[in-house]
Design an enzyme around this catalytic site. Structure first.
Site, PDB file in Angstrom:
ATOM      1  N   HIS A 130      -0.200   8.223   7.285  1.00 27.62           N
ATOM      2  CA  HIS A 130      -0.705   9.486   7.552  1.00 27.62           C
ATOM      3  C   HIS A 130      -2.141   9.355   8.294  1.00 27.62           C
ATOM      4  O   HIS A 130      -2.757  10.224   8.741  1.00 27.62           O
ATOM      5  CB  HIS A 130      -1.090  10.055   6.293  1.00 27.62           C
ATOM      6  N   ASP A 160       4.652   5.764   3.643  1.00 27.03           N
ATOM      7  CA  ASP A 160       3.392   6.212   4.348  1.00 27.03           C
ATOM      8  C   ASP A 160       2.842   4.567   4.714  1.00 27.03           C
ATOM      9  O   ASP A 160       1.454   4.465   4.440  1.00 27.03           O
ATOM     10  CB  ASP A 160       2.464   6.481   3.288  1.00 27.03           C
ATOM     11  N   SER A 235      -8.279   5.270   3.305  1.00 26.27           N
ATOM     12  CA  SER A 235      -6.772   4.924   3.509  1.00 26.27           C
ATOM     13  C   SER A 235      -6.555   4.017   4.348  1.00 26.27           C
ATOM     14  O   SER A 235      -7.019   3.680   5.452  1.00 26.27           O
ATOM     15  CB  SER A 235      -6.288   6.461   4.230  1.00 26.27           C
TER      16      SER A 235
END
Length: 393
Positions: A130, A160, A235
């Site tokens: 993402h 992911d 992230s």
């Protein structure tokens, strides 16, 4: 003459009084017979000695020093700036926030930011899907200040995980991959990333839980849960142990307000490594598939099918015509209770069991049909790419 003498006398007295007043204010100790107005004339301080050869007790400096150079900042410019919702989010419930920052400062050439980890001297970087999805350009900022362009080797939305590559000389020493078997609940862990774009930051916490699934973030879940403070921009960053080894890729937090509430999730290093190797070798991840529409078996549903309420398994509410399960003899209404002699308790477990079987291999499934137990042999197919409306099983 008397007037001149009087004027001179007045001037001398004025100068003397002014000097006396100033001395009394600034240096009262100079005036004989007048004590200092200071409450403490001198103080004694005790200062600790500094030994560069020894760290503070309990310091994690060596672990951070070993791993931090391999953690990079990722700046991306998106093809579309429209916000996208992620599955697992609900406007009325606490949200799973992905550690992906918003608009960085104007001088940055990118619109979003995240983190990544250099895992090989060839310039391979692990990060989250993402972070780089729909990115038109990807810029990597190294810990030494260099900025490089990165290319996407491949990504896997269902875990992911994304794999990038940069080309440059004298890259930082890659991070050392740890072993998930060495990670235990209660272990101290450190999160490294670029929260809110402020620069590389280290926070500490413990492993709160292992093997977290049913979270609703990814299709395939086996998260490390931690209370190490992690925020937007983290992230794809590193979760390391106190030896400086990579044990996870930071992915999401459970939060009411978008900030850290002590519930963070990281993809374990073994899963990230498996996905990365598949992407590097094949450009994508290949998983098994049998073509069924499964449904968790509740106590009420089991009793309505004439089964004991304690029965564990998955109801096959649909079977794709011509799919692997259909060709193997499975029928809608069957209750699948095991795969290759391993019990199957719910849909999530069935999904993982089948996905781990390579296409072309055979698998034996155990089903309950009208009160009878049957064993069926299926030839595993290749899992299709995920669709917007659901996930293939």
């Amino acid at each position: 003459m008397l007037n001149r003498l009087w004027l001179l006398f007045a001037q001398v007295v004025t100068i003397f009084l002014a000097a006396w007043f100033i001395t009394m204010i600034l240096k009262p100790s100079w005036l004989n017979g007048i004590q200092s107005t200071s409450l403490v004339e001198s103080i004694t301080l005790k200062e600790g000695s500094y030994d560069s050869g020894h760290l503070s007790p309990g310091s994690y400096h060596e672990a951070v020093k070993k791993s931090m150079p391999a953690v990079v900042n990722i700046f991306t410019s998106k093809a579309s700036t429209k916000s996208k919702s992620r599955k697992g989010s609900n406007s009325s419930d606490p949200l799973f926030k992905f550690f992906f920052g918003g608009q960085p400062p104007d001088e940055e050439p990118s619109s979003s930011l995240g983190s990544g980890v250099i895992v090989s001297p060839e310039g391979i970087i692990l990060t989250n899907h993402h972070v780089i999805s729909d990115a038109a350009e990807i810029d990597i900022a190294l810990a030494d200040g260099r900025k490089l362009k990165a290319q996407v080797i491949g990504s896997d939305p269902e875990t992911d995980i994304a794999v990038l590559k940069i080309d440059a000389k004298n890259l930082p020493t890659p991070i050392t991959l740890g072993k998930i078997e060495s990670v235990h609940v209660g272990d101290v862990v450190l999160a490294i990333g670029n929260p809110f774009g402020v620069g590389q930051t280290v926070t500490s916490g413990i492993v709160s839980a292992l093997g977290r699934d049913h979270v609703g973030i990814n299709t395939f879940e086996n998260f490390i849960q931690t209370d190490a403070a992690i925020n937007p921009g983290n992230s794809g960053g590193a979760l390391i142990d106190t030896r400086g080894n990579l044990i996870g890729i930071n992915t999401a937090i459970y939060s009411n307000n978008g900030g850290s509430m002590g519930i963070g999730f990281a993809i374990p290093v073994n899963l990230a490594k498996q996905v990365m190797e598949s992407i590097v070798s094949n450009g994508s991840v290949t998983r098994g598939w049998i073509g069924v529409e499964p449904q968790n078996l509740s106590k009420e549903l089991a009793e309505s099918l004439g089964l004991a309420g304690s029965t564990e398994g998955v109801l096959l509410s649909g079977v794709l015509e011509g799919g692997p399960a259909d060709r193997g003899g499975a029928k809608p209404g069957d209750v699948l209770v095991g795969v290759n002699n391993q019990s199957t308790k719910d849909v999530r477990q069935l999904l993982n069991q089948i996905a781990q079987l390579g296409p072309g291999n055979e698998a034996t499934i155990k089903v309950l049909r009208k009160g009878k137990s049957l064993e069926l042999t299926l030839k595993i197919g290749k899992r299709p790419k995920p669709t917007i409306h659901g996930q293939a099983k």
